[in-house]
Design an enzyme around this catalytic site. Sequence first.
Site, PDB file in Angstrom:
ATOM      1  N   ILE A 179      -6.226   8.992  -1.160  1.00  0.00           N
ATOM      2  CA  ILE A 179      -6.838   9.008   0.244  1.00  0.00           C
ATOM      3  C   ILE A 179      -5.526   7.701   0.764  1.00  0.00           C
ATOM      4  CG2 ILE A 179      -8.400   6.940  -0.048  1.00  0.00           C
ATOM      5  CD1 ILE A 179      -8.411   9.553   2.675  1.00  0.00           C
ATOM      6  N   ASN A 210      -6.287  -0.592  -1.200  1.00  0.00           N
ATOM      7  CA  ASN A 210      -6.758   0.176   0.024  1.00  0.00           C
ATOM      8  C   ASN A 210      -8.067  -0.058   0.413  1.00  0.00           C
ATOM      9  OD1 ASN A 210      -6.203   2.827   1.218  1.00  0.00           O
ATOM     10  ND2 ASN A 210      -8.150   3.440   0.184  1.00  0.00           N
ATOM     11  N   HIS A 260      -3.683   0.933  -6.486  1.00  0.00           N
ATOM     12  CA  HIS A 260      -4.208   1.474  -5.183  1.00  0.00           C
ATOM     13  C   HIS A 260      -5.512   0.955  -4.859  1.00  0.00           C
ATOM     14  CE1 HIS A 260      -5.567   4.770  -2.436  1.00  0.00           C
ATOM     15  NE2 HIS A 260      -4.529   4.523  -2.051  1.00  0.00           N
ATOM     16  N   HIS A 307       0.750  -1.200   0.056  1.00  0.00           N
ATOM     17  CA  HIS A 307       0.049  -0.033  -0.040  1.00  0.00           C
ATOM     18  C   HIS A 307       0.791   1.301   0.107  1.00  0.00           C
ATOM     19  CE1 HIS A 307      -3.017   2.695   2.072  1.00  0.00           C
ATOM     20  NE2 HIS A 307      -3.263   3.051   0.766  1.00  0.00           N
ATOM     21  N   HIS A 339       1.409   4.883  -2.858  1.00  0.00           N
ATOM     22  CA  HIS A 339       1.597   6.461  -2.385  1.00  0.00           C
ATOM     23  C   HIS A 339       2.911   6.997  -2.689  1.00  0.00           C
ATOM     24  CE1 HIS A 339      -2.150   6.986   0.137  1.00  0.00           C
ATOM     25  NE2 HIS A 339      -2.112   5.867   0.054  1.00  0.00           N
TER      26      HIS A 339
END
Length: 874
Positions: A874, A725, A721, A530, A535
């Site tokens: 997010i 997520n 993602h 993740h 990110h």
Amino acid sequence: MMEKLLGSVCGKIKDEPIVELKKVKGTVVLMKKNVMDVTDFGSSILDRFHELFGKGVSLQLVSSVNGDSANENKGKLGKEAFLENWISKITSLNAKDEASFDVVFNWDESHGIPGAFIIKNHHHSQFYLKSLTLEDFPSHEGPIHFDCNSWVYPTHRYKYDRVFFTNKTYLFDDTPQPLRFYRNQELKNLRGEEISSGGMLKEWDRVYDYAYYNDLGSPEKGKDYARPSLGGNSDYPYPRRAKTGRKPNKKDPNSETRLFLLSLSIYVPRDEKFNQVKFSDFIGYAIKSIGQVFVPEIKAVFDKTINEFDTFQDVLNLYEGGVRLPEGQTLDKIRAHVPWELLKELIRSDGERFLKFPTPDVIKEDKTAWRTDEEFGREMLAGVNPVIIRRLQEFPPISKLDPQQYGDQDSTIRREHLEKNMNGLSVDEAMEKNKLFILDHHDALMTYLRRINTTTTKTYASRTILLLQENGTLKPLAIELSLPHEEGDERGAVSKVFTPCDDGVENSIWQLAKAYVAVNDSGYHQLISHWLNTHAVIEPFIIATNRQLSIVHPIHKLLKPHFRDTIHINALARQILINAGGVLERTVFPGKYAMEMSSAVYKNWNFTEQALPEDLIKRGIAIPDSSEPHGLKLVIEDYPFAVDGLEIWYAIESWVKEYCCFYYPTDDVVKGDTELKEWWKEVREEGHGDLKEKPWWPKMETQSELIQTCTIIIWVASALHAAVNFGQYPYAGYLPNRPTVSRRYMPEVGSAEYAELEKDPDLAFLKTITAQFQTLLGVSLIEILSRHSTDEVYLGQRDTVGWTTDDRPLAAFERFSAALVEIETRITERNDDVALRNRVGPVKVPYTLLYPSTSDTSRVGGLTGKGIPNSVSI
């Protein structure tokens, strides 16, 4: 004499042509600052006062046809025009509201078509400029539209003019000469060459620059809060993050000073910040998990009043009724420790229970099915971390750790451990038929276990071997749990192997073995699958794109939707989640070594292997097969992440190919694009500079390399993602299914823990996994991370309709959106197919994490468990 002079003047007037200016009406759409921030009342009053005595917001059109030879051949400027009716325009306090303002330009037709405009804000407060549209422009068919989508601060904040371009798309060499200066100047501004402030960057600075992850620790608080700087160091390589310009820490000059913990105003370029709708959503949901800010206070209360989970019903009460206040405790007593604003969000209306959470999907239909072996295996294919499992291609499994340093780390699993549960197959037969798989969390964890286990954590490195059965499900055969040798790393691993058992204490031990695996998988998921692999690795691409590719560049326009909100969410993560003492360190087993461990994994990150087909081939999950539609065959046919993911991947690739080939019809055009060349150079040498010497980087000299690169970026930012997520709360919201910490080792025969396991296996299980306080904090966090914002923009959607004026790319995008709708239909059909047992599983949770949600009606936000946002938002 007077007559002669008069004649001369009259002659000049007679000879010079009289310029006739054409009135051109325009409409500006913007959101005033007072709409977005009701606390800025003073500036709003000053703005209105200023409008009474002067012109507040001016615009000047810039010619794309005729340059001014007296001004470096910049496009000729029209006369200033001013927004009308600023004072009388009533705007509500709704953050979604925008206002339209009329503006009338006096334009010299000889200047030709405008290609940009300059805007000056003489007010005291900023506003969000959405667009400018010119209607019925002379000698132009249809309106001329400028998509702006940017905050415009008062003019005195800038040392340069704010310039916006039309929606035309240009490679640099195709840019009209009168606009080239403005194109180059805007990139210089974004690189910080024209910033108005020094040192710490201010909210109005629009600077994109690189920095190391040197702002996670607080060394002034002592060694427990010191953290190594990640990036720019061969020992701790890392992707770069956005620069803030804060001063070095006085205690450690290699570290950057941190903001006060409660502050969420960490610098990011203003246009990268959440809009007010999203920020309101984020803060509203975050209130429940803001406990990490008050950790000492809340933890003290919990330690005094709330015991461990004693039964699974205690855990279920979090969703069915909340936590009851213990006898003798009142809200007034807790209020002495916890701010009332926080407490109001935590308590229920009856005042007796608090911290009530939505019921996670994994226990909605069946409260115990998560404990089955079938579900344990299925979640490796369709759960929150379906990207690690690989085909077993050597037996016993071999470690890649240096034996000189770590001794013998090879697996101790033997054939006799496996074959008793292999339905008559031998290990060799199963491997030949591609039926053995492994979830391997050994090497990545082993090098850190000695340090991790000196804290309250007590965990193992693990290997799990599974059999692919005829019905398509995975059957776990053995779990190996390993620890470093007590006499030193060079002595190798000390390992134990556990196999399934249905009855008695052996079944309880098997359930614990699966829990240790889940702990490893949860930590690896959060840190690597993740955080790191979506990110962190995407942020350098965002920085480089804004620094080196003009907003009118086709690749900037292609990638821009996939960068929305990422820099801001990453900045917030550094402030409250992944920092020393942050939520992640407090809730995930590596603790203070979490980010350092992710750095060790980044050493082996490979950009090209982020492509889904390459990833599946590397893991042995797919094999090349020319008879298949895309030349790829899955060895696990019912692998929901891979099946749905490949459809999404090829849809993205097809869209990107059509788009790129329109602007880059030949390889020579790719090679000749100077902006593209500088962009890719900066990505490699700056953004991912610690890996710049790796041979796998595409050279960016051909169409195929450009298509491959852009497809990977879009896939990682959107679908990958989404897959890792938005399943967090559905699966890990119930912590026993995905515990994040183990606090005790496997009980030994004859010990008190073993006796407890025999007597009350549920209590022993709960005492081993994540504690109650960590559970509350962790569940609060993943509830926030799993929610879709109500203003989310999903794959196949754009937040602006006229983002380019080129018809073929627009048509290609429509085909892309239509392809995603067809994929949605097929995903629904697969989820309804009872023969595909991994699609829903024993817990009855359909796999929808890669369901695109292209319809606008799906944009409801919340814990939907489906939808692919365009970006890591997010």
